[in-house]
Structures are given as structure tokens and as C-alpha cells.
Design a protein around this motif. Structure first.
Motif: not given
Length: 270
Positions: A178-196, A252-259
Motif C-alpha cells: 500500500v503506497p504512502p499517503f494512499a486511501l485504499c479499500g474495496r475487494e480486492p484492495l485497491c487505491y481509491c485516492g489520497v488520504n486527504i 523498492g516494492s517486492k510484492r508490487g503495489i495495489i492496483r
């Protein structure tokens, strides 16, 4: 002066600071260090090789420093390190590290809140000012950066990484970083915007937040793969703490980041 219940079990080999309270039926093992002002409430357990900072609270039923639930563990000396002003609520569990990981220590940073029934597995690193809501479980060697919030009931796969100031919705499954400053949710987990909301509460300006949002729009929503998106960000955005943290984390991600979540418009700044 310490206030220790006569019904508590405290090893004479434990190192206790000043103004510590230890309640009835609490258990403090050998090779434990507890800093000034800590409160170990009734029925809390602190096993060997735990070092705890100042002004921490450990609530009933919590277990800190139990051996790791890892078949590679072979009885070696490993540790748990807890910072200052950490609250560990009822029935939370924090396991020691394992030498096989190359770390041998599980860490929780200062000013972090660990809510009830949270499990922090071997060799995890939880940063400062984090909140792990009730029933969160983070598997071995998960890394949670400063100021991250993980919603209740969320489970993190082994070796996962949650970036600084990220917000993960409750009951999520974290199997990508889960990348920095991100707001994420849903199933499967995904980037939903910035944690404003979180960033505003912590004093980030509207200009900085918009810049973070523009960076992620470039990475996620311009039809580029992640590598090319990062290259475009590096070329097109001036150096800043936020830009560099995002790029360093993703690269630096080895697992890859959320879509990305493609079900809404991400172009408007809220």
C-alpha cells in the motif's frame, strides 16, 4: 515509587523504571525492561526479551513477547522493542522475532495505538503514530510506516508494506504493498485516492496534497505501466519529500503495489 500489586508476578531480574503500576495477576518475566510511567494492567503478560519505553499502557489479556508462531524459530534469543507512549489494548498479541529472518526483533514505534485483539507477528516493524484497529492481523515481517492507519479486521500478508500516512479500510485483505499517503479499500484492495482527511489533520497544505494526488494520477491513470509512470513523475515533478517517498517506496516494492480503482473520477481535488 512503583505501585506493584502483591498478586502480580514480577521477576527479580526485570528492570523497572520509576512510577510504574503493575496490577493484580499481571506477569513480568525475566529479561524485561519497562520504562518510567508504564501501566501494566491486571492479567497482562510480558514475556522475556521485551524492552518497553516510557508511559506505555498494557491492558488486560494482552501478551507481549511470546515466542513467534514460526516453524523456523529454534529457541534462539530474539526481542520485542516498544517505543514510548504506546497503548496496547485488551488481548492484543505481539510476538518476538526470529533469527531466520535476519532481524530477530519485532518493533512498535512511539505514540502508536494497538487496539484490542490485534496480532503483530514475528519481525514486524510498526512505525510511530500508527493506529491498528481491533482485530487487525499483520503476518510476519510486515512493515507499517509512520502515521499509517489500518482499519478493523484487516489482514496483511507476510512481507507486506504499508506506506506512511496511508489509510486502509476495515476488513481489507492486504496482499500487495500500500503506497504512502494512499486511501485504499474495496475487494480486492485497491487505491481509491489520497488520504486527504488524514493529511489535512497532520498539517499538510492543500498545495502539497494536490501535488501528491497529481503524482498518483500520473502513475495510475495515464495508461502507463508502473515503471514508466514513476519515470514520468521523476522527470515531470520537482523534487520534494512526498515525491521521493512515493518513488522510493514503489521502486523498492517486492510484492508490487495495489492496483487502481477505476470506478470513479480521480481528477478532482476534494
Amino acid at each position: 515509587m512503583n505501585k506493584i500489586s502483591p498478586l502480580a508476578t514480577v521477576s527479580p531480574n526485570a528492570k523497572l523504571g520509576d512510577n510504574i503500576e503493575i496490577g493484580p495477576y499481571a506477569y513480568i518475566d525475566d529479561n524485561v525492561e519497562i520504562g518510567d510511567g508504564c501501566k501494566i494492567l491486571p492479567h497482562a503478560v510480558i514475556f522475556e526479551y521485551v524492552k518497553m519505553g516510557r508511559n506505555c499502557s498494557v491492558f488486560p489479556g494482552a501478551v507481549v513477547g511470546a515466542i513467534p508462531q514460526d516453524l523456523k524459530f529454534d529457541g534462539e534469543v530474539t526481542y520485542v522493542e516498544i517505543g514510548d507512549n504506546v497503548t496496547i489494548r485488551e488481548c492484543a498479541t505481539i510476538n518476538r522475532g526470529t533469527k531466520a529472518s535476519g532481524k530477530g526483533v519485532t518493533k512498535v514505534g512511539s505514540n502508536t495505538l494497538i487496539m484490542s485483539y490485534v496480532h503483530i507477528a514475528h519481525d514486524c516493524v510498526v512505525g510511530e503514530h500508527c493506529i491498528l484497529v481491533s482485530y487487525v492481523g499483520i503476518a510476519g515481517e510486515t512493515e507499517v510506516a509512520d502515521w499509517a492507519i489500518i482499519g478493523g479486521g484487516t489482514k496483511a500478508h507476510q512481507f507486506s508494506r504499508i506506506g506512511m500516512h496511508a489509510m486502509v479500510g476495515g476488513a481489507s485483505r492486504i496482499n500487495k504493498d500500500v503506497p504512502p499517503f494512499a486511501l485504499c479499500g474495496r475487494e480486492p484492495l485497491c487505491y481509491c485516492g489520497v488520504n486527504i482527511v488524514g493529511l489535512r489533520r497532520r498539517g499538510f497544505s492543500s498545495e502539497v496534497i494536490r501535488n501528491i494526488q497529481d503524482i498518483y494520477n500520473t502513475i495510475y491513470f495515464e495508461g502507463l505501466n508502473i515503471t514508466d509512470g514513476c519515470a514520468k513523475v521523476e522527470a515531470g515533478f520537482p523534487p520534494s519529500m512526498e515525491r521521493d517517498v512515493i518513488l522510493d517506496f514503489i521502486r523498492g516494492s517486492k510484492r508490487g503495489i495495489i492496483r487502481a480503482n477505476d470506478s470513479k473520477d480521480h481528477t478532482d481535488f476534494e
